[in-house]
Enzyme design. Structure first.
Site, short mmCIF file in Angstrom:
data_model
loop_
_atom_site.label_atom_id
_atom_site.label_comp_id
_atom_site.label_asym_id
_atom_site.label_seq_id
_atom_site.Cartn_x
_atom_site.Cartn_y
_atom_site.Cartn_z
N LEU A 520 5.00 5.42 -2.01
CA LEU A 520 5.95 6.45 -1.55
C LEU A 520 7.00 5.85 -0.63
O LEU A 520 8.10 6.34 -0.52
CB LEU A 520 5.21 7.55 -0.79
CG LEU A 520 4.22 8.40 -1.60
CD1 LEU A 520 3.39 9.26 -0.68
CD2 LEU A 520 4.97 9.27 -2.60
N GLY A 524 6.62 1.81 9.40
CA GLY A 524 6.64 0.75 10.39
C GLY A 524 5.36 -0.09 10.38
O GLY A 524 5.36 -1.23 10.78
N VAL A 528 2.95 3.19 2.21
CA VAL A 528 2.28 4.47 2.01
C VAL A 528 2.23 4.75 0.51
O VAL A 528 3.23 4.58 -0.19
CB VAL A 528 3.04 5.61 2.71
CG1 VAL A 528 2.28 6.92 2.57
CG2 VAL A 528 3.29 5.29 4.15
N ASP A 639 8.72 6.84 17.41
CA ASP A 639 9.52 6.53 16.21
C ASP A 639 9.90 7.82 15.49
O ASP A 639 9.77 7.94 14.29
CB ASP A 639 8.74 5.59 15.28
CG ASP A 639 9.65 4.95 14.24
OD1 ASP A 639 10.89 5.03 14.41
OD2 ASP A 639 9.15 4.38 13.28
#
Ligand SMILES: *[C@@H]1O[C@H](CO)[C@@H](O)[C@H](O)[C@H]1NC(C)=O
Ligand SMILES: *[C@@H]1O[C@H](CO)[C@@H](O)[C@H](O)[C@H]1NC(C)=O
Ligand SMILES: *[C@@H]1O[C@H](CO)[C@@H](O)[C@H](O)[C@H]1NC(C)=O
Length: 831
Positions: A520, A524, A528, A639
C-alpha cells in the site's frame, strides 16, 4: 370547500373540473398506493383529519413544496417539508409512490425528479402503500406491515418536533435526527440553526448556529436537561430521554391527545414549545428555554458563571478570578477566569461543592452509568487532568459518574432547580469542613497522606524491581522460539491476552508472502501491505524495518499500551507479530486510503466538498486532542501529515502511525539519520532544527494539514509564481491582506462556507506560529473551531523550507530557518 371521497376513476374526471373551473379538490384519502400520484391541487388527509399533505407555497414565496400541515386550523401551519432545498417553480409538480416504495416529486412539464425519499429502490418491496397518520407521520410500508415502515417522515425532521418524534443519534447505524430551522418564513430550505444531541463526551442537547454552539440544553441529569430548569412533569405531555448502547434520543408524547402541541426552531434561532389555544385560534408559548443573555454559549468564558440576577451577569466561580481584570471590568467576560491558586496535582487536593448550576459543556467529559458518587470522586482525584465531577443521574439517591477534563465552559447559576458540581481545588482553597470532628479528621489526613505516600512509593518500587527481573528471565528463556505463540512468556502474562498476536504464517498467507502487489505504501518505519485474513477480514500490515534495537519485551509493552488507545479518529491497532527479528503491526484496513490521494489529486479532489473537508479537519483535531490529552499515554505523534490521515467508508478521518515512534524506539533513530521521524513541510522549526518536540510541534503539523486541506496544495512543493513563498508564507500574506478566501481550492466552488474558511485559515495560522508557546493547545483549537468568539491575531509563522528550495530574496530572518544540507535531525528521547 367541499371534500369529496373519490375513486381513482372519478379522480381523472375531477382533474378536468379542476383545470377548467379552478376549484381546489381535496382527495380525502389518507393513503397513496403504488404507482399513484397526487398533483399540485390535491391533498391527502389523515383519518381523524388532523393533518393534511400536499403542495403548498410558504409566505410570499412563488415556489412549490410538498409538506404536511394541520388541517382544521384557520391558517396553515406547516410541520414538515419534503423537498426543502429543491422547490418546484411550476404548478406541474406531482408526488408519486413508485412500485418499489419510493416517494418521488417530479416536475411533470420538465420530466425531472426533484426529490426522492430514497437514493435507491429496495427491490424486495412488492406492495407498498404510503399513509398519512394522525400523528403527522407520513409512512411508507410494504404489504400489511404498518408497524415497520420502510420509510417515515418522522425520521427526517424539518423545523418542528411533533409529539412522538425523536431527535438523537442511533449508535448502530450512525443515523442522526436533528431538526433544522427554515432559511426564512418564505423559504423552508435548511437554515442556519439546528438542534440535536452531540455525542462527544456525555451526550448533551445542543443548538448549533452553523458550526458554532449557540445554546446548550446540556446533559440530561436523570430528570431534565441541566439547561432547562423549568422542564418538569406537567398535565399536557410526558417526556423521555434515552441513552443506551444502541441509541440516544429525546421525545415527548401528549397525555391528552386531543390537544395540539409542537416544538419549533424558528429561522432566527429561537426554540418555542407551542400549544394550540382553540378559543382564540392561536399558538401560545407553553415553554421555551429561558433564552436570556445567560443562555448564550460560554458568555462568561472558562470557569465563569452567568447569573441573570446579578449585574454584570458574569462572575467567577469561587476560587477563581478574572483572567484579564481590565476587560472583565469593561464587561468583556468571554476570556473567563483562572484559578486564584493553581493546581499542582499534590496529594492534598480535593473538591469544593457548587450548587444550583447549569452543568458545564460535556464535550470533554467521561461518564459511567453505574459508579457511585464516592467512586466518582476517587476516579476524578486519581487523574490530574480531571477538573470536576458529579452524579450522572440525580433522581432518587443519585447514581452514575460524570467527569470533566480541562476548562469548565458555559456554566450558569440559577436561583433554584440547578445541579451540583464538585470542582477540584488546591488544599488552601478547600472549604472548611463544617463540624469539629471532621475537621480534626481533616488535619490527621493531611499528616497521614505524605507518610502513606512515601510508604506506597517504596512498596511499588520494590514490586516493580522484582517484577521486571522476573520478566527479563522469562524473556531470555523465550528467545529461542520463532513464533510468538510458542513463547512461554505468553502463557504466564495475563496482559498478553489483551493484544491479539498474529503468527507469521497467517500474515504471509494474508499478504501473499508480502507480495509487491499488496504493497500500500512505505511509511517512515517500513512498508505497509494490504492483507486478507482467512475469514475475509481486510487488514493493513506494517512491517517494521529490521534495524530496531528495541527489546522484544519493551516492544510488546508499547504495542499493548498503544492498542488501548481507542478513538473514532484513530486507526485501530489490531495486533502484532514478533518473529525472530521481525516486528509487525496489524491495523484495520481503510478502504478509502489516505487523505492525500483525495486532496492532491485533480479529479479526486472534486469529491471532497467543503462540508466533508470541514468534518475531516474537526475529526483530525479530535483525534489529536485524544492523543495529547485524553489518552493515558499522552502521545506526541511527531509525523502528522495529510498522508497519515486515512479515510474510512464514510470519509471519517482516522489518524494513523501514532505511537510508532514510541513503539519503534528512538535509539535507532539517532544512529541512523536517513530515517527521520517527521516529514519536511510539516515539521515545526524547533523540531526540524533542534529536534525538540512537544505537543506544540504536533499543533504546528496540524496547522499545515489544515492549510493543505483548505488549499489543496502541498506546503512543500508549493511555490507561488509571484513571491516564491511556500504555502504557509503565501497564506500569511493573503491573511494580512484580508484575502484569505483566495487560498481556497478552486475545485470547491460554491460548496464553501466563507466564514468557516476564514476562521479555519486563521486557526491554521495560529497553529503554525514560529514560537511553540504562542501556538494554541489542541483543546483551544477545538474550542476555537466550535465557537465564534474573537480569535487572537497570529504572529509570523515559522516554517522550514526544504533543501532544494531557495529562500525568498526578501525574507527576513524571522521567516523560518534558512535551509542548508547540513541540518541534522536528531531525536530526543520522549520518555
Ligand atoms: C403506472 O402508471 C402509469 C401511468 O399512469 C401506467 O402507464 C403504468 O402502466 C402503471 N404501471 C403499473 C404497473 O400499474
Ligand atoms: C382533553 O383535552 C380536551 C380539549 O382541551 C378537553 O376537552 C378534554 O376534556 C380533555 N380530556 C381529558 C381526559 O382531560
Ligand atoms: C424569533 O421568531 C419567533 C417567531 O417568529 C418570535 O416569536 C420570536 O420572538 C423571535 N425571537 C427573536 C429573538 O427575535
Amino acid at each position: 370547500m367541499a371534500e369529496r371521497r373519490v375513486t381513482k376513476t372519478k379522480l381523472i374526471f375531477g382533474f378536468q373540473v379542476i383545470l377548467y373551473a379552478s376549484i381546489i379538490c381535496t382527495y380525502a384519502a389518507d393513503t397513496l398506493s403504488a404507482n399513484q400520484t397526487i398533483k399540485y391541487n390535491e391533498t391527502i388527509v389523515s383519518p381523524q383529519e388532523t393533518f393534511e399533505l400536499g403542495f403548498f407555497s410558504p409566505g410570499n414565496s412563488k415556489n412549490h413544496y410538498v409538506g404536511i400541515w394541520y388541517k382544521k386550523r384557520s391558517y396553515r401551519t406547516v410541520v414538515w417539508v419534503a423537498n426543502r432545498n429543491t422547490p418546484l417553480t411550476h404548478t406541474s409538480g406531482e408526488l408519486t409512490l413508485t412500485l418499489r416504495g419510493v416517494l418521488i416529486i417530479r416536475d411533470a412539464t420538465m420530466g425531472n425528479i426533484t426529490w426522492s425519499s430514497a437514493n435507491s429502490s429496495n427491490t424486495s418491496v412488492t406492495n407498498p402503500t404510503a399513509q398519512l397518520l394522525d400523528t403527522g407521520n407520513f409512512i411508507v410500508y410494504d404489504g400489511l406491515n404498518q408497524e415497520n415502515p420502510i420509510w417515515q417522515s418522522f425520521d427526517f425532521l424539518s423545523d418542528t418536533l411533533l409529539p412522538g418524534m425523536k431527535y438523537g443519534v442511533d449508535f448502530v447505524t450512525g443515523f442522526e435526527r436533528r431538526y433544522t430551522s427554515w432559511k426564512s418564513d418564505d423559504d423552508p430550505a435548511f437554515g442556519e440553526f439546528s438542534y440535536g444531541i452531540d455525542i462527544r463526551g456525555y451526550p448533551q442537547a445542543i443548538l448549533m448556529d452553523g458550526p458554532n454552539v449557540k445554546f446548550r440544553g446540556g446533559p440530561w441529569n436523570g430528570l431534565r436537561y441541566t439547561g432547562y430548569p423549568n422542564l418538569r412533569p406537567n398535565p399536557i405531555y410526558n417526556y423521555t430521554f434515552v441513552l443506551n448502547k444502541r441509541e440516544t434520543y429525546f421525545r415527548y408524547d401528549l397525555i391528552n391527545t386531543s390537544v395540539l402541541m409542537r416544538v419549533v426552531l424558528f429561522p432566527n434561532g429561537t426554540i418555542q414549545r407551542l400549544l394550540w389555544a382553540d378559543d382564540n385560534q392561536v399558538w401560545k408559548i407553553y415553554l421555551g428555554p429561558l433564552g436570556d443573555q445567560c443562555d448564550l454559549y460560554a458568555v462568561c468564558g472558562p470557569f465563569g458563571s452567568c447569573n441573570i440576577e446579578t449585574s454584570p451577569v458574569c462572575e467567577c466561580l469561587k476560587g477563581f478570578e478574572p483572567k484579564s481584570p481590565e476587560q472583565w471590568r469593561a464587561a468583556e467576560s468571554s476570556q473567563g477566569c483562572k484559578r486564584t491558586i493553581p493546581l499542582d496535582c499534590g496529594p492534598g487536593e480535593g473538591f469544593n461543592q457548587y450548587s444550583n448550576l447549569k452543568l458545564p459543556d460535556t464535550r470533554s467529559s467521561w461518564y459511567n452509568q453505574t459508579m457511585t458518587l464516592g467512586e466518582c470522586e476517587k476516579k476524578c482525584k486519581s487523574d490530574c487532568s480531571c477538573t470536576a465531577y458529579t452524579n450522572l443521574n440525580i433522581s432518587g439517591a443519585g447514581s452514575g459518574c460524570l467527569l470533566w477534563f480541562g476548562d469548565l465552559m458555559d456554566i450558569r447559576t440559577y436561583s433554584k432547580n440547578g445541579d451540583t458540581l464538585y470542582i477540584r481545588m488546591p488544599p488552601s482553597e478547600l472549604d472548611l469542613i463544617a463540624n469539629g470532628t471532621s475537621s480534626s479528621v481533616g488535619i490527621r489526613v493531611r499528616v497521614m497522606v505524605p507518610i502513606a505516600s512515601v510508604v506506597l512509593v517504596i512498596l511499588v518500587s520494590i514490586y516493580l524491581l522484582f517484577y521486571r527481573f522476573k520478566r527479563k528471565k522469562q524473556h531470555q528463556q523465550g528467545t529461542h522460539t520463532n513464533m510468538i505463540e510458542h513463547d512461554p512468556e505468553n502463557r504466564n502474562g495475563d496482559e498478553d491476552l489483551e493484544l491479539p498476536l498474529f503468527s507469521m504464517f497467517t500474515l504471509l498467507k494474508a499478504t501473499n508472502n508480502f507480495s509487491m502487489y499488496n504493497k500500500l505504501g512505505e511509511g517512515g518505519f517500513g512498508p505497509v501491505y494490504k492483507g486478507v485474513l482467512e475469514d475475509g477480514h481486510e487488514i493493513a500490515v506494517k512491517r517494521l524495518a529490521k534495524t530496531s534495537t528495541q527489546g522484544l519485551y519493551e516492544f510488546k509493552n508499547e504495542v499493548i499500551s498503544i492498542s488501548k488507545l481507542q478513538h473514532r479518529n484513530l486507526v485501530k491497532l489490531l495486533g502484532c507479530c514478533i518473529d525472530g527479528s521481525e516486528k509487525i503491526l496489524i491495523y484495520e484496513y481503510m478502504p478509502n486510503k489516505g487523505l492525500d490521494s483525495f486532496i492532491f489529486d485533480k479529479s479526486q479532489s472534486k469529491l471532497l466538498e467543503w462540508p466533508t473537508r470541514y468534518q475531516i479537519i474537526n475529526g483530525i483535531a479530535r483525534g489529536l486532542l485524544y492523543l495529547h490529552q485524553d489518552s493515558r499515554l499522552r502521545i506526541v505523534h511527531r509525523d502528522l501529515k495529510v498522508s497519515n490521515i486515512l479515510l474510512d467508508m464514510d470519509m471519517n478521518p482516522k489518524i494513523s502511525d501514532f505511537g510508532t515512534a514510541r513503539t519503534f524506539g528512538e535509539k535507532q533513530l539517532e544512529a541512523n539519520t536517513n530515517r527521520v521521524v517527521g516529514t519536511y513541510g510539516y515539521m515545526a522549526p524547533e523540531y526540524a532544527g533542534d529536534g525538540i518536540f512537544s505537543t506544540k510541534s504536533d499543533v504546528y503539523s496540524f496547522g499545515v494539514v489544515v492549510l493543505e486541506i483548505v488549499s489543496g496544495e502541498k506546503n512543500r512543493g508549493f511555490i507561488h509564481k509571484k513571491h516564491c513563498n511556500n504555502l504557509i508564507g503565501h497564506t500569511w500574506g493573503l491573511h494580512n491582506e484580508g484575502k484569505s478566501l483566495q487560498l481556497v481550492d478552486k475545485c470547491l466552488g460554491d460548496s464553501i462556507n466563507a466564514s468557516q474558511v476564514i476562521r479555519l485559515i486563521h486557526v491554521g495560522l495560529l497553529c503554525v506560529q514560529r514560537h511553540p508557546e504562542d501556538r494554541p493547545t489542541m483543546t483551544s483549537v477545538i474550542l476555537m473551531l466550535g465557537s465564534e468568539g474573537p480569535l487572537p491575531s497570529p504572529k509570523e509563522p515559522g516554517f522550514y523550507i526544504g533543501e532544494n528550495m531557495q529562500d525568498t530574496p526578501q525574507s527576513s530572518s524571522s521567516y523560518g530557518i534558512s535551509s542548508n544540507n547540513g541540518v541534522s535531525i536528531t531525536m530526543l528521547d520522549g520518555r
